[in-house]
Design a protein around this motif. Sequence first.
Motif, mmCIF file in Angstrom:
data_model
loop_
_atom_site.group_PDB
_atom_site.id
_atom_site.type_symbol
_atom_site.label_atom_id
_atom_site.label_comp_id
_atom_site.label_asym_id
_atom_site.label_seq_id
_atom_site.Cartn_x
_atom_site.Cartn_y
_atom_site.Cartn_z
ATOM 1 N N VAL A 14 0.834 -1.203 0.000
ATOM 2 C CA VAL A 14 0.000 0.000 0.000
ATOM 3 C C VAL A 14 0.870 1.254 0.000
ATOM 4 O O VAL A 14 0.623 2.204 -0.766
ATOM 5 C CB VAL A 14 -0.941 -0.004 1.220
ATOM 6 N N ALA A 28 -5.677 3.814 -4.038
ATOM 7 C CA ALA A 28 -6.853 3.028 -3.657
ATOM 8 C C ALA A 28 -7.523 2.418 -4.881
ATOM 9 O O ALA A 28 -7.980 1.277 -4.847
ATOM 10 C CB ALA A 28 -7.836 3.904 -2.890
ATOM 11 N N ARG A 32 -7.961 -1.434 -5.551
ATOM 12 C CA ARG A 32 -9.366 -1.777 -5.363
ATOM 13 C C ARG A 32 -9.721 -1.799 -3.886
ATOM 14 O O ARG A 32 -10.364 -2.735 -3.382
ATOM 15 C CB ARG A 32 -9.692 -3.114 -6.027
ATOM 16 N N MET A 33 -9.304 -0.769 -3.201
ATOM 17 C CA MET A 33 -9.585 -0.601 -1.778
ATOM 18 C C MET A 33 -10.239 0.752 -1.554
ATOM 19 O O MET A 33 -10.023 1.680 -2.334
ATOM 20 C CB MET A 33 -8.286 -0.680 -0.950
ATOM 21 N N ALA A 37 -9.403 3.120 3.827
ATOM 22 C CA ALA A 37 -8.589 1.979 4.273
ATOM 23 C C ALA A 37 -7.125 2.211 3.947
ATOM 24 O O ALA A 37 -6.236 1.882 4.747
ATOM 25 C CB ALA A 37 -9.082 0.695 3.610
#
Length: 223
Positions: A14, A28, A32-33, A37
Amino acid sequence: MARLEINRSGEMEVFVRVVEQEGFSAAARTLRMPPSAVSKLVARLGARFIHRNTRGFQLTSEGCVFYERSVQVLAELEAAERGVTSHDAPSGRVRVNSNVPYGTHVLLPQVVAFQARYPGIRLDIGLTDHMVDLLEDRADVAIRAGALKSSNLIARRLGETRKIIVGAPAYLKRMGTPKLVAVLEDRNPGDTVVFHSVFLEPAKHLPARIRAFLDYFGDVGMG
C-alpha cells in the motif's frame, strides 16, 4: 501485540502504491480498496515516513529509505513465490488405462493441450475395453464407462455421454424407416452413460501429477 497481527507486506505494498501513484485516491483505485482503508494503513506506519499537507504529501528522509526497502522486499517476495510455484509444478509419469471410446474421442485429442499446460507430466496411455487390475497392470488411473461395481478403489466422475442405437440398412428394410422424430425417440431414447476415473489412493492424498490429470479431464468432460 496488536502490531504482530498486521500484514507487513500488505502495508508495504500500500505504501509503495501511494508513493508511485502520487496520491491516496489513485493508489486506492489500483488496489481496489476504499481510500479510507489506504489512509489508515499508511497512518499506522507513523508520521515519520509521510508528511501530509493541503497540496498532497511529501516523503521524509526515513520515508524514502522505507520506500526503497519496501520495493526490494516486495520484489524478493514475488521472486520467492515464483520459485515455489515452479518447484511445485506437477511432474512425473501418469500411467492411464482407458477404454477405447473415451481414449479415442476425449483423451488422445487432448494430450497436446494437456502437455502444454503440464510440461513436467508424461502420460503413458493404454487403450483397452477389458477390465484391468490397477496393481497388476501398474496403472495410476483407469477410465471406464457405466455403473461401477462395488470395489475398494476410489472413483471420480469425468463426464458423461449418450449411447444411441443406429439401424443397419438391412434392419431398416425389415423394420421400416421411421418418418417422425418422435418415433425415433420412442425407439431410441439414448441412455446416459457416465465416464469414471478409478484410482487407488485416497482423493485427499493424490500425488500432484494425478490430481492435475483428473482436474484437467474432469473439466473437459463436464464442459
